[in-house]
Design a protein around this motif. Structure first.
Motif, short mmCIF file in Angstrom:
data_model
loop_
_atom_site.label_atom_id
_atom_site.label_comp_id
_atom_site.label_asym_id
_atom_site.label_seq_id
_atom_site.Cartn_x
_atom_site.Cartn_y
_atom_site.Cartn_z
N GLU A 16 0.80 -1.22 0.00
CA GLU A 16 0.00 0.00 0.00
C GLU A 16 0.84 1.27 0.00
OE1 GLU A 16 -3.23 0.27 2.76
OE2 GLU A 16 -3.31 -1.91 2.95
N LEU A 17 2.05 1.19 0.54
CA LEU A 17 2.85 2.39 0.70
C LEU A 17 4.32 2.03 0.71
CD1 LEU A 17 2.80 5.49 1.39
CD2 LEU A 17 3.03 4.79 3.76
N GLU A 23 3.73 6.36 8.35
CA GLU A 23 2.85 6.91 7.31
C GLU A 23 1.73 5.92 6.98
OE1 GLU A 23 2.75 9.96 6.03
OE2 GLU A 23 4.39 10.49 7.39
N ARG A 26 -0.74 5.94 9.94
CA ARG A 26 -1.58 7.14 9.88
C ARG A 26 -2.67 6.98 8.82
NH1 ARG A 26 1.11 12.78 9.83
NH2 ARG A 26 2.78 11.41 9.20
N LYS A 27 -2.31 6.45 7.67
CA LYS A 27 -3.27 6.24 6.58
C LYS A 27 -4.39 5.30 7.02
CE LYS A 27 -3.34 4.51 1.83
NZ LYS A 27 -3.88 3.18 1.84
N GLU A 31 -8.45 6.13 7.54
CA GLU A 31 -9.46 5.34 6.84
C GLU A 31 -10.48 4.75 7.82
OE1 GLU A 31 -7.32 2.39 4.64
OE2 GLU A 31 -6.65 3.83 3.14
#
Length: 64
Positions: A16-17, A23, A26-27, A31
């Motif tokens: 995903e990242l 980070e 946090r995402k 969500e």
């Protein structure tokens, strides 16, 4: 960045990242908050008597 310092250079990157673990965390928290706002209603959060609830912008689901 300091909260998840042990995961900063984790050897298991997420699909995903491509970045630091904080980070991605946090995402996910944002969500999950958005999901609860959709389910409960924006008014419940924004008009809640508790200033902590009104200021909330992220949630963490916990599994028992």
């Amino acid at each position: 960045m300091n909260t998840f310092i042990s995961q900063k250079d984790a050897s298991f990157p997420s699909h995903e990242l491509d970045g630091p673990f904080c980070e991605l965390a946090r995402k996910i928290q944002i969500e999950q908050y958005q999901t609860m706002v959709t389910c409960i209603g924006r008014e419940w959060f924004y008009e809640h008597p508790s200033p902590l609830i009104r200021a909330m912008r992220g949630l963490v689901y916990l599994k028992r």
